[in-house]
Scaffold this active site. Structure first.
Site: not given
Length: 515
Positions: A131, A141, A293, A296, A377-379, A391
């Site tokens: 990531s 993963k 990746d 995010r 999510e906050e990340s 994501k």
């Protein structure tokens, strides 16, 4: 404390050859395979080496044969120094076990693995990535047939089998890629075309094109580069410029993060400094980025600078609610550490709010069941029902661009939400702790903290202990959660009263827990 070099470029490149040798010739005791919220991850060498890749791939092959899972496994990775090698190793092991493999010749974003599985072109995947972590790290993963991160029942089985193969590496089956290809067990597919065309189902490219908002895109040296290029070409987005196309596994062109490490985090102001600067200069109205990746997202706007992931999630949720007009059976999904402004947005819309433990795997079933207007999510991770069960940072950037094209600056839209629902004062503090303190925090349960009745003058209304310990207060909340990989305690806090109250909660909450 912020490192004085944060936001500046590294003074020298990381030694890539040394990392390669550490992967191929690890020294010391090899770390056991341990899946976190999404895969096994570690520093190249004894933390993650060729033995880990072989062992995990063989464990997956065994599981597929035991469960009679048939069909091709999509294997690939991002742009890290050993991602290609990990992909090739995994492909050789799977093929040696008679399992067909799809092995693209270009880097593969995490959401694309999910899209290929959901479309029925693959039954599962092995994804070589760490990531947004520093270049010295590597990971692997596994995603099963639902396209999302594997749940704990699957990862525990993989861990147990893989660790046996670490003890007996000669038991791993392996053939060369040439032999696998000659047997028809390895194929390539056009993963770019499939994903880019699918995006038109969820993104209004006509509006983005007609709006002409001048946009900067930064793939941060990652797997999204080929995809952003294809998006720009297919949908004729002349207003979009990819401002940095550099691909280098040392990521030397990314400014150092808060701790002085190279970390390709699109939600941090330090690695994002070049994009923040160009929107501040007025050359672009909107800037978007994805991590290596591409699971995010990050964005900056001319009026708002870097947009917090929490703020972006609120704006995206409100936009999608107004766009889709969901019924009462729908919901917004958020993790324990994500802003509860989402709860207020959901309540006003008359839909549910689903709070899950930290880890995107907890949203997978809800996405498949068509439950989520948005889950995030906050990340800086998000998706929604009707899209990937992973994501998707590319989708998030494009959705934010669509919103800004139609509705105005993201920062302005968030301010409007605060006017409607209240001002959120939010932070996450990382507190260094000892192993002893970490064990103590891990052992905390709701009944062991039942003596804590008030914090900073607010009554404790509920305690949740499913992932760390979260205290719900009258107009605030805080969560303490140990890191799975470091001696760090993550302390999340949000108050709808004031910044001073938030700081008071952190102080008194820490004292009450003996930190």
């Amino acid at each position: 404390m912020v490192n004085p070099n944060a936001g500046t470029l590294p003074k020298e490149k990381i030694n890539m050859e040394a990392l390669k040798q550490a992967f191929l010739h690890p020294e010391g005791e090899i770390a056991k395979v341990k899946f976190g919220t999404s895969g096994h991850r570690g520093e190249l060498g004894k933390g993650f080496c060729y033995l880990h890749a072989k062992a995990i791939a063989q464990a997956v092959a065994d599981m597929h044969k035991e469960k009679n899972i048939t069909g091709p496994v999509l294997v690939g990775g991002d742009t890290r120094i050993m991602s290609r090698a990990v992909s090739d190793i995994c492909a050789g092991v799977l093929a040696a076990n008679g399992i067909p493999v799809i092995l693209p010749q270009i880097p593969v974003p995490t959401p694309v693995f999910s899209e290929e599985i959901l479309a029925g072109r693959a039954v599962a995947c092995l994804n070589g990535t760490a990531s947004h972590n520093p270049p010295q790290d590597m990971g692997l993963k596994y995603n099963p047939s639902n396209g999302g991160p594997a749940d704990s029942s699957i990862t525990t089985a993989i861990e147990n089998a893989a660790n046996k193969y670490l003890e007996n590496p000669s038991a791993v089956k392996e053939i060369s890629l040439e032999e696998a290809k000659s047997k028809g067990l390895i194929q390539d597919v056009d993963i770019v075309k499939n994903y880019v065309e699918a995006l038109a189902k969820v993104i209004d490219f006509d509006a983005i094109k007609k709006g002409g908002l001048k946009t900067a895109i930064h793939p941060m040296g990652g797997a999204s580069l080929n995809f952003y290029k294809a998006i720009k070409e297919k949908y004729q987005l002349d207003n979009m410029t990819i401002v940095n196309e550099t691909i280098d596994p040392s990521f030397y062109f990314i400014p150092l993060d808060h701790d002085g490490k190279t970390r390709m985090d699109p939600s941090s102001q330090y690695p994002m400094k070049p994009l923040i600067d160009i929107v501040k200069d007025g050359e672009y109205a909107f800037a978007g980025a994805s991590d290596p990746d591409a699971d995010r997202f990050g964005c900056a706007t001319k009026d708002g600078g870097l947009i917090s992931p929490n703020h972006a999630l609120c704006v995206m949720s409100d936009y999608l609610i107004n766009k889709t007009k969901p019924g009462a059976d729908k919901a917004l999904g958020r993790t324990l550490g994500t802003t509860q402004l989402l709860d207020r947005i959901a309540a006003k819309a008359g839909i549910g709010l689903d709070e899950q433990n930290i880890g995107f795997k907890y949203f997978v079933n809800g996405i498949i069941e068509n439950k989520y207007v948005l889950c995030g999510e906050e990340s800086a991770g998000m998706s929604m029902s009707g899209w990937t069960t992973e994501k998707d940072g590319i989708f998030a950037v494009l959705l934010l661009l669509e919103i800004m094209t139609k509705k105005g600056d993201i920062a302005k839209l968030y301010k409007e939400l605060e006017t409607q629902h209240g001002v959120s004062y939010y932070t996450r503090v990382d507190i260094p702790i000892t192993e002893e303190t970490k064990a103590k925090i891990k052992a905390l349960k709701a009944d062991t903290v039942s003596h804590i009745k008030t914090v900073a003058g607010e009554n404790v209304t509920k305690v949740r202990d499913t992932d760390g310990v979260k205290f719900y207060l009258q107009n605030s909340w805080f969560l303490v959660r140990p890191s799975g990989t470091e001696n760090i305690l993550k302390f999340y806090c949000e108050s709808f009263t004031s910044n001073e109250q938030m700081e008071k909660i952190i102080k008194e909450g820490s004292e009450a827990l003996g930190l």
